[in-house]
Design an enzyme around this catalytic site. Structure first.
Site, short mmCIF file in Angstrom:
data_model
loop_
_atom_site.label_atom_id
_atom_site.label_comp_id
_atom_site.label_asym_id
_atom_site.label_seq_id
_atom_site.Cartn_x
_atom_site.Cartn_y
_atom_site.Cartn_z
N CYS A 70 -3.33 -7.45 -1.01
CA CYS A 70 -1.96 -7.40 -1.53
C CYS A 70 -1.96 -8.24 -2.80
O CYS A 70 -2.27 -9.44 -2.76
CB CYS A 70 -1.00 -7.99 -0.49
SG CYS A 70 0.70 -8.12 -1.05
N CYS A 206 -0.96 -2.86 -7.49
CA CYS A 206 -0.25 -2.97 -6.20
C CYS A 206 -0.96 -1.97 -5.30
O CYS A 206 -1.12 -0.80 -5.68
CB CYS A 206 1.22 -2.61 -6.36
SG CYS A 206 2.08 -2.39 -4.77
#
Ligand code: DGL
Length: 283
Positions: A70, A206
Site C-alpha cells: 500500500c 496506488c
C-alpha cells in the site's frame, strides 16, 4: 512462519499475486483493512496507527515479515514505525520481525538506481529530460514521497503527481468499466495539461490501480511505459530474503486472506482480475 501482505483493501492483491508467483512454497497471509479503507483521505497519524495495528495482527498470525502493499501506508507510516515502534516490538515478542514497503522497490525501478544511491548535487541546473507521472491517492501525493526520493537519485527526472481521490474506493466497490475509464481519462488529461505534454513514463502509485492498468494504458499516449509495482516489489523481496535468512517465509504454500471488513467473496471486478474464487476470513 509466513509473509504478511497488508493493504487498506483489495489493491494489494496485485502485489500478493506476483509474490506468490515468485515464492510458490512460501506461506502468505493477506490482510485487507477494509473496515478503515480508504486510507487516501485520512490524516497522517491515523494512517500510522492503522498500519501498526495491521502489522501487529499479521505478526500475531505468525508472520516474520510484513510487506506493506500500500503506497499510502508505506509513504506515510513505514519510516515512523521502523524508527519508533519496531525496535521495542521486536524485544517484546522476542523474535526477528520486519516491515518492508512498496516505495523503495518502486523508486529503484523508476530510477534504475539502488536505494542507497544518492546523486551528487550539482550546482548548475540539470535539464529534466524524463517526465514521469505518478497516479496516487491524495495522501501519497501530499507526502511528495515520489518527488523527494526520485530527486535524491535522479535530478534529470521531473515527477508530476496526480492525486486520484476517488479511484481506489471506486475499485474497492466494483464500479463499472465505463465509470472507471472516464475517471482514469480525466486524471490522465489533467496531469497532461499540467505538464504541458504527455508524460514519458508513469507509475501507478496506488496498488488498486494495477487492477485497472489496461484503462491507464488506454488513456495514456500509446506505448507509454508503466512501472509495475508488483514486479518491482517481488524483485525487492527476493533480494531482501537472500540477504536476510533470519526471516523465515514458511514452506507449505499456505494462502490465507483476512479482512477487517465484511468476510466472504469480493466484488466482480476483483474476482475477474483474480481469475478464481477468492474468499476472505474475518480478521
Ligand atoms: N491501495 C492503497 C495505496 O496503494 C490505498 C488506497 C486507499 O485506501 O486509499 O495507496
Amino acid at each position: 512462519m509466513a509473509i504478511g501482505v497488508f493493504d487498506s483493501g483489495v489493491g494489494g492483491l496485485t502485489v500478493h499475486r506476483r509474490l506468490v508467483d515468485r515464492f510458490p512454497q512460501a506461506d502468505f497471509i493477506y490482510l485487507a483493512d477494509q473496515a478503515n479503507a480508504p486510507y487516501g483521505p485520512r490524516e497522517g497519524e491515523h494512517i500510522v496507527n492503522l498500519t501498526r495495528a495491521g502489522c501487529e495482527r499479521l505478526f500475531a498470525e505468525g508472520c516474520s515479515l510484513v510487506v506493506l502493499a500500500c503506497n499510502t501506508a508505506s509513504g506515510i507510516a513505514l519510516r515512523r514505525l521502523q524508527q519508533t515502534w519496531l525496535p521495542s516490538y521486536r524485544r517484546e515478542i522476542g523474535r526477528p520481525v520486519n516491515v518492508l514497503g512498496i516505495i523503495v522497490p518502486t523508486i529503484e525501478a523508476a530510477t534504475g538506481m539502488p536505494w542507497e544511491h544518492e546523486a551528487e548535487r550539482r550546482g548548475d541546473k540539470v535539464e529534466k529530460l524524463d517526465v514521469l507521472a505518478v497516479f496516487s491517492t491524495a495522501a501519497t501525493a501530499r507526502s511528495r514521497v515520489y518527488e523527494i526520493e526520485i530527486d535524491k537519485r535522479r535530478q534529470d527526472v521531473a515527477v508530476f503527481s496526480e492525486p486520484c481521490p476517488e479511484l481506489a474506493q471506486m475499485i474497492e466497490h466494483g464500479a463499472g468499466a465505463v465509470e472507471l475509464a472516464t475517471k482514469v481519462e480525466e486524471h490522465v488529461a489533467a496531469v497532461t495539461r499540467r505538464i504541458g505534454r504527455a508524460p514519458h513514463r508513469a507509475i501507478l502509485g496506488c496498488t488498486h490501480y494495477e487492477i485497472i492498468a489496461d484503462m491507464f494504458r488506454a488513456a495514456l499516449k500509446p506505448g507509454t511505459p508503466l512501472i509495475h509495482q508488483p514486479e518491482a516489489t517481488a524483485d525487492g523481496l527476493a533480494a531482501y530474503l537472500e540477504k536476510h535468512p533470519e526471516y523465515d517465509p514458511g514452506s507449505s504454500s499456505q494462502r490465507r486472506f483476512l479482512t477487517t471488513g465484511r468476510p466472504g467473496a469480493q466484488n466482480t471486478l476483483v474476482e475477474t482480475f483474480w481469475g478464481a474464487p477468492l474468499s476472505f476470513e474475518q480478521a
